[in-house]
Motif scaffolding. Structure first.
Motif, short mmCIF file in Angstrom:
data_model
loop_
_atom_site.label_atom_id
_atom_site.label_comp_id
_atom_site.label_asym_id
_atom_site.label_seq_id
_atom_site.Cartn_x
_atom_site.Cartn_y
_atom_site.Cartn_z
N GLN A 25 -62.62 52.80 -46.16
CA GLN A 25 -61.60 52.51 -45.18
C GLN A 25 -60.92 53.79 -44.69
O GLN A 25 -60.62 53.93 -43.49
CB GLN A 25 -60.55 51.57 -45.76
CG GLN A 25 -59.49 51.10 -44.77
CD GLN A 25 -60.09 50.29 -43.64
OE1 GLN A 25 -60.71 49.26 -43.88
NE2 GLN A 25 -59.91 50.74 -42.41
N ALA A 26 -60.70 54.72 -45.60
CA ALA A 26 -60.08 55.99 -45.21
C ALA A 26 -60.96 56.76 -44.23
O ALA A 26 -60.47 57.35 -43.27
CB ALA A 26 -59.80 56.84 -46.45
N VAL A 27 -62.29 56.73 -44.46
CA VAL A 27 -63.21 57.40 -43.54
C VAL A 27 -63.20 56.71 -42.17
O VAL A 27 -63.19 57.37 -41.13
CB VAL A 27 -64.63 57.43 -44.13
CG1 VAL A 27 -65.63 57.97 -43.11
CG2 VAL A 27 -64.68 58.28 -45.38
N LEU A 28 -63.19 55.37 -42.18
CA LEU A 28 -63.18 54.63 -40.92
C LEU A 28 -61.89 54.87 -40.15
O LEU A 28 -61.89 54.96 -38.92
CB LEU A 28 -63.37 53.14 -41.18
CG LEU A 28 -64.71 52.72 -41.82
CD1 LEU A 28 -64.73 51.21 -42.03
CD2 LEU A 28 -65.88 53.16 -40.96
N ASP A 29 -60.78 54.99 -40.89
CA ASP A 29 -59.49 55.23 -40.23
C ASP A 29 -59.46 56.59 -39.54
O ASP A 29 -58.70 56.80 -38.59
CB ASP A 29 -58.35 55.15 -41.25
CG ASP A 29 -58.11 53.73 -41.74
OD1 ASP A 29 -58.57 52.79 -41.07
OD2 ASP A 29 -57.50 53.56 -42.81
N GLN A 30 -60.26 57.53 -40.04
CA GLN A 30 -60.29 58.88 -39.46
C GLN A 30 -61.41 59.05 -38.44
O GLN A 30 -61.74 60.17 -38.07
CB GLN A 30 -60.44 59.91 -40.58
CG GLN A 30 -59.27 59.93 -41.55
CD GLN A 30 -59.52 60.84 -42.75
OE1 GLN A 30 -60.51 61.56 -42.80
NE2 GLN A 30 -58.63 60.79 -43.72
N ALA A 31 -62.00 57.94 -38.01
CA ALA A 31 -63.09 58.03 -37.04
C ALA A 31 -62.64 58.77 -35.79
O ALA A 31 -61.54 58.57 -35.28
CB ALA A 31 -63.57 56.63 -36.68
#
Length: 657
Positions: free
Chosen positions: A362-368
């Motif tokens: 989720q953290a990676v997706l939030d930083q897309a």
């Protein structure tokens, strides 16, 4: 005329019902949710004032709660345009860029055949699932357990096993009475080169059924159990049912989850999608082991306006992202784009989930990142831009990339975003002078420049001559006013305007806004200045007498005059800056006894001063031409005289105070 069902399915998948209906209605912005494809409007079929006409863009159907009218895009065109079914299909097909199949009297036979192939595929799904439960499936079950798949997940995804052997599935289907030709047409068997029985396409592989958006089994993906197998993953060949460039793994369930508000995540493989969905990211799809095609991209945009491309954190993953950017740029529309989430190096979504859990993903997706930033990264990462030629090459490359965008509004916004990124990269990191607290604007921070604290050094006292600051302020004001009047010239003088020190904070802010909106029209540029610096900024600038009488301000639209004014005023500023720098350097070095070289240097400077003054007096002009080719006016000469008058050469070059 009969049309094959496959054609109509493809037409409906390519057609946005919202766009079709939107030509006939005015959407109710309060009730509609465009992001979810949930739109409301007054019904076009009966007179009403309330918005009772509902369009579900993801499902492709409309319904009126007032008159009970309902249907799909074809039905809507048929009713609103008063045309036949075939004519409605032709209208939508032209808009979707599809060619209508020629009339085929055997169309029903083809439809029946597709139904037969789907039945064969379903039998294969059940056969593979059964094989996974047998003793022969122990190795496959152990592998799936190590990958974190539970019994419930195996059932949900209908995972099976193609056992070792050449004709296991073939013999099973033949025993069920399936014709040889149907088995081959479904892509489940291949003819033998030795003249024997056909052999199974999938052998000793874990099997993943691939279903279309309507839930029909159309193909398989197989993961090899033998590590020495030439192909780790193998898809079904293309058949009458399966076109891998027009299909997505987990299409139907992902569309449903995205309709409930989940972000659409695009991964690379089956296991990534399964792992994501099992971890709660149910709107996950994969493009079946190939680069995303234009059709697949359109399918993604039908599901979500801004899919998140979650790629493996390696060179191949980044390369796939870059290729997708080139594909997507010409297809961008307002509200339709992509974001990119790159996994940590060496990991895919499945690896990250097993190592750190759903929170890490989720953290990676939030930083897309938006697509424009990845485009910028591709053209700049690992490269030096230490020369004007390299910077110009970058500008040319980016211009060519942006030209591919067909939508003029999006193309304009991309140009502005690239300009902002370029500003961040090339903005000089200026330092304040050593005294006096002179204002120097720093890199852009939310539309405001940030002042630097003054230095405690007193050396600048020799560098501040009477009238210098007022003279510089005047020239800067004229340059800024001219640039505002003729923004089409900003690009031509961009680097020179950027180098202006701007001792006045208002001038520094105006300079920054001008450079960041260089492509704007005069009216748009003034609006941007008012939004950032306030309306009083322009009022204060134009109130200055030397600005008010400037021909460029009094005669807007005179491009040649504006170009001459910018060139002359910038040249004078640059000449003054060079003069002050040289004198400051000389004074800096006069801290002790001057050696022979220093004496010679100062002597040459004094001679240049005299020569400049002499040329000025003889020419009767207010400006002289220095040896560097830049214009120095009389105030420059007077300033230099005052500085040299402070130097006592008889005392070893020390200042007289």
């Amino acid at each position: 005329m009969s049309l094959p069902p496959g054609f109509l399915d493809e037409l409906r998948s390519r057609t946005s019902l919202t766009q079709v209906v939107g030509r006939k209605v005015i959407w109710d912005s309060r009730k509609s949710n465009q992001a979810k494809g949930d739109m409301w409007a007054p019904c076009p079929f009966h007179h009403e004032k309330t918005a009772s006409f509902h369009v579900d863009d993801r499902k492709g159907f409309y319904y009126c709660f007032g008159c009970q009218a309902k249907g799909d895009a074809i039905g809507f065109v048929k009713e609103t345009e008063n045309v036949s079914f075939i004519e409605a299909v032709e209208i939508l097909a032209r808009e979707a860029g599809m060619e209508i199949p020629k009339q085929d009297p055997r169309a029903q036979q083809k439809a029946d055949r597709r139904g037969q192939l789907v039945e064969v595929m379903e039998q294969a799904v059940q056969f593979f699932r059964l094989q996974l439960r047998t003793a022969a499936g122990a190795e496959a079950r152990d592998y799936l357990t190590r990958r974190g798949l539970t019994a419930a997940a195996l059932e949900r995804w209908e995972i099976g096993l193609a056992p070792p052997g050449w004709q296991n599935l073939w013999d099973h289907l033949r025993d069920k009475g399936v014709e040889d030709e149907l088995i081959a047409a479904a892509g489940l068997a291949k003819p033998s080169n030795k003249g024997g029985k056909p052999y199974d396409t999938f052998r000793n592989r874990i099997m993943f059924p691939i279903r279309d958006a309507r839930g029909r089994a159309i193909a398989f993906g197989g993961r090899a159990l033998d590590p020495t197998d030439n192909a780790k993953y193998l898809n079904s060949p293309e058949t009458e049912l399966f076109d891998k460039g027009r299909s997505l793994f987990n299409h139907g369930p992902a569309r449903t989850a995205a309709g409930k508000g989940q972000p659409l995540v695009v991964a690379e493989g089956y296991m990534d999608v399964i792992a994501l969905a099992e971890a709660g990211f149910e709107a996950a799809v994969a493009p079946l082991g190939t680069a995303i095609t234009e059709t697949q991209l359109q399918l993604l945009w039908r599901i979500s306006d801004e899919p998140v491309i979650a790629l493996d954190g390696d060179k191949a993953g980044l390369g796939a992202a870059m290729r997708l950017i080139d594909l997507a740029l010409p297809l961008l529309e307002a509200g339709k784009s992509l974001r990119f989430a790159l996994m940590p190096e060496g990991q895919d979504p499945d690896d990250l989930l097993r190592a750190e859990g759903a929170g890490a993903v989720q953290a990676v997706l939030d930083q897309a990142q938006p697509m424009v930033r990845l485009l910028w990264q591709r053209e700049t990462e690992g490269r030096d831009f230490d020369s004007p030629e390299r910077k110009a090459a970058l500008d040319k490359t980016l211009r060519e990339r942006i030209k591919a965008i067909r939508d003029p509004s999006i193309r304009s916004h991309y140009g502005q975003a690239i300009k902002d990124l370029r500003w961040e990269l090339f903005r000089p990191k200026k330092q304040p002078p050593q005294g006096g607290g002179t204002w120097r604007a720093q890199p852009w921070r939310g539309g405001k420049a940030v002042p630097l604290p003054p230095s405690a050094s007193a050396k600048s006292s020799l560098l501040v001559a009477a009238g210098e600051e007022a003279e510089t302020h005047m020239r800067e004001a004229v340059i800024l006013a001219t640039a505002i009047a003729a923004p089409e010239l900003i690009g031509e003088f961009e680097h020179r305007i950027e180098a202006m020190a701007c001792a006045d904070r208002d001038h520094a802010l105006l300079r920054d806004v001008i450079l960041r909106h260089a492509d704007a029209a005069p009216g748009e540029l003034k609006a941007a200045i008012a939004a950032v610096a306030g309306p009083e900024a322009l009022e204060n600038l134009y109130r200055l007498r030397h600005v008010a009488i400037s021909p460029c301000v009094r005669k807007p639209g005179e491009t040649d005059l504006a170009r001459m004014t910018l060139a002359e005023e910038l040249a004078k500023l640059e000449a003054r800056r060079g003069l002050y720098a040289e004198v400051a350097e000389a004074v800096e070095e006069l801290t002790g006894m001057a050696d022979e070289a220093m004496t010679w240097r100062l002597g040459q400077a004094a001679e240049a001063r005299s020569r400049s003054y002499r040329i000025e007096m003889e020419g009767g002009s207010e400006s002289v031409l220095a040896e560097n080719g830049l214009a120095l006016d009389k105030s420059d000469v007077e300033y230099r005289d005052k500085v040299f008058d402070k130097i006592d050469f008889t005392r070893g070059g020390r200042s007289r105070g």
